[in-house]
Design a protein around this motif. Structure first.
Motif, PDB file in Angstrom:
ATOM      1  N   GLU A 215      16.162 -47.559  54.185  1.00 17.03           N
ATOM      2  CA  GLU A 215      16.475 -46.702  53.043  1.00 17.03           C
ATOM      3  C   GLU A 215      15.367 -45.674  52.914  1.00 17.03           C
ATOM      4  OE1 GLU A 215      17.537 -48.339  49.340  1.00 17.03           O
ATOM      5  OE2 GLU A 215      19.018 -49.726  50.178  1.00 17.03           O
ATOM      6  N   ALA A 310      18.073 -40.727  47.353  1.00 19.11           N
ATOM      7  CA  ALA A 310      17.878 -41.941  48.157  1.00 19.11           C
ATOM      8  C   ALA A 310      19.057 -42.064  49.105  1.00 19.11           C
ATOM      9  CB  ALA A 310      17.782 -43.173  47.264  1.00 19.11           C
ATOM     10  N   GLY A 312      20.773 -44.935  52.365  1.00 17.85           N
ATOM     11  CA  GLY A 312      20.691 -46.216  53.071  1.00 17.85           C
ATOM     12  C   GLY A 312      21.544 -46.178  54.324  1.00 17.85           C
TER      13      GLY A 312
HETATM   14  C1  2NL Z   1      24.657 -47.734  52.191  1.00 16.73           C
HETATM   15  C2  2NL Z   1      24.196 -47.111  50.940  1.00 16.73           C
HETATM   16  C3  2NL Z   1      22.314 -46.511  49.692  1.00 16.73           C
HETATM   17  C4  2NL Z   1      20.467 -46.183  48.253  1.00 16.73           C
HETATM   18  C5  2NL Z   1      21.066 -46.868  49.277  1.00 16.73           C
HETATM   19  C6  2NL Z   1      18.632 -46.388  46.628  1.00 16.73           C
HETATM   20  C7  2NL Z   1      17.427 -46.986  46.379  1.00 16.73           C
HETATM   21  C8  2NL Z   1      16.804 -46.762  45.173  1.00 16.73           C
HETATM   22  C9  2NL Z   1      17.393 -45.954  44.235  1.00 16.73           C
HETATM   23  C10 2NL Z   1      18.566 -45.361  44.561  1.00 16.73           C
HETATM   24 CL1  2NL Z   1      15.354 -47.530  44.805  1.00 16.73          CL
HETATM   25  N1  2NL Z   1      19.183 -45.574  45.720  1.00 16.73           N
HETATM   26  N2  2NL Z   1      19.231 -46.605  47.827  1.00 16.73           N
HETATM   27  C11 2NL Z   1      21.129 -45.109  47.656  1.00 16.73           C
HETATM   28  C12 2NL Z   1      22.385 -44.772  48.102  1.00 16.73           C
HETATM   29  C13 2NL Z   1      22.995 -45.471  49.130  1.00 16.73           C
HETATM   30  O1  2NL Z   1      22.852 -47.242  50.733  1.00 16.73           O
HETATM   31  O2  2NL Z   1      25.810 -47.656  52.497  1.00 16.73           O
HETATM   32  N3  2NL Z   1      23.761 -48.350  52.936  1.00 16.73           N
HETATM   33  C14 2NL Z   1      24.077 -48.965  54.179  1.00 16.73           C
END
Ligand code: 2NL
Length: 358
Positions: A215, A310, A312
């Motif tokens: 991330e 952010a 991921g």
């Molecule tokens: C996905 C989606 C995501 C994030 C992870 C994140 C972390 C913090 C605050 C806000 Cl601390 N967002 N992480 C944000 C959007 C998507 O992952 O499909 N991952 C495989």
């Protein structure tokens, strides 16, 4: 004394006739051993009068010395002949191929991890890490998961045994808690990448209970979605080593971002071969968004002062796409043939200028 001369002649003849070292040793024992002929003759000295004994003794010693010398000469000759025969018999085949030196291989997960770190490192991201075992606050509450959210169920998440205070820790379900810890511990601007192991109670064709993700988090006073788009565009092109990769953002939902989006990249699946950056198909590769104000507040930040994005990404997923690995589960089978096939040369560190993967 004639006896002595006959004895000498016979022993010397036997020595000369010994065909090999074993036969020579037999001859030596027969003459000089405990029960040998020369030894027996020496013993007879005891029965002689002093005058005769002195003369006979000297002669016997001369004969004995002569026999010993003859044996040594013959031994040297036989040894030399044996060595000569061996050298003639044995050959070193210099045309034989050398034995291959088996070296280890870098697992595709490690390789992909290093590539991603190299790309974001170039963009100024610092790598942040945190514990695999997290508490409810860092894994869920701070990330704006409502109390009844399905991810908080035993069904989806690995819970550890209850502690003395009644709380239950979890195996982190994403690396977001690493970013939460960073926000709690250091003031913006923040630009971090959090790669790591994550866990979900899920196991089938396309899910393993442990998997990897990374991330990213960027927080500053005016960071906006344009920065998010540029950053991800840069990443996708660097990672897939393609000059131009058209992207599209689809509206989506995550508790921790608002707005949220899923990112697709252009691809072609013609002829069963996946090509990135060309064609008219779309491929979903990651999720992202602007950090939710509730997340900022939970991490002690004022949403009126700071904002940011952010994202991921699943590490296995992008490794499979780039390296043509068809089955997720094979990543964790520890099959050496698989690793030799899909693995990477050790010490071949990915860099943007030197090339990510060879
Ligand atoms: C996905 C989606 C995501 C994030 C992870 C994140 C972390 C913090 C605050 C806000 Cl601390 N967002 N992480 C944000 C959007 C998507 O992952 O499909 N991952 C495989």
């Amino acid at each position: 004394m004639e006896d002595l001369e006959t004895l000498r002649a016979e022993v010397v003849a036997a020595i000369a006739a010994a065909p090999d070292l074993a036969a020579l040793e037999e001859t030596r024992v027969a003459a000089l051993g405990k029960k040998g002929r020369v030894t027996a003759l020496m013993k007879s000295l005891g029965g002689m009068d002093p005058e005769t004994r002195k003369a006979a003794g000297q002669q016997m010693n001369r004969v004995k010395d002569a026999i010993v010398q003859t044996i040594e000469g013959r031994r040297a000759a036989l040894e030399a002949a044996e060595l000569e025969a061996r050298l003639g018999r044995e050959r070193v085949d210099v045309t034989l191929p050398a034995r291959p030196a088996r070296s280890g291989a870098v697992h595709p997960i490690s390789q992909t991890w290093d590539e991603v770190v190299a790309i974001f490192g170039q963009m100024g991201f610092a790598v942040a890490e945190g514990p695999d075992i997290e508490d409810d606050f860092h894994n869920f509450t701070a990330l704006n998961f409502p109390p009844g959210h399905p991810a908080r169920e035993m069904h989806d998440t690995f819970f550890l045994p209850e502690r003395a205070d009644g709380t239950r820790h979890v195996l982190r379900t994403h690396t977001s808690p690493v970013q939460v810890r960073t926000m709690l511990n250091q003031a913006p601007p923040i630009r971090i990448l959090a790669p790591g192991r994550t866990y979900r109670s899920d196991s089938d064709m396309t899910h393993t209970p442990m998997f990897h993700q990374f991330e990213g988090l960027v927080l500053d006073q005016t960071t906006h979605m344009g920065h998010l788009k540029g950053c991800l565009q840069e990443f996708v092109q660097a990672y897939f080593e393609v000059d131009d990769v058209p992207m599209r953002f689809r509206p989506s939902f995550f508790p921790f971002t608002e707005p949220s989006a899923e990112v697709d990249i252009r691809c072609s699946r013609k002829g069963g071969e996946l090509r990135i950056g060309v064609g008219d198909d779309w491929l979903e590769i990651l999720g992202c968004g602007m950090v939710h104000p509730n997340v900022l507040r939970a991490c002690g930040l004022d949403p009126e002062e700071v904002q940011g994005f952010a994202f991921g990404v699943g590490l296995e997923r992008i490794a499979m796409l780039k390296y043509g690995i068809p089955d997720l589960r094979t990543f964790f089978d520890s099959d050496l043939r698989w690793l030799r096939h899909y693995g990477f040369a050790a010490l071949d560190v990915p860099t943007l200028h030197g090339g990510l993967a060879r």
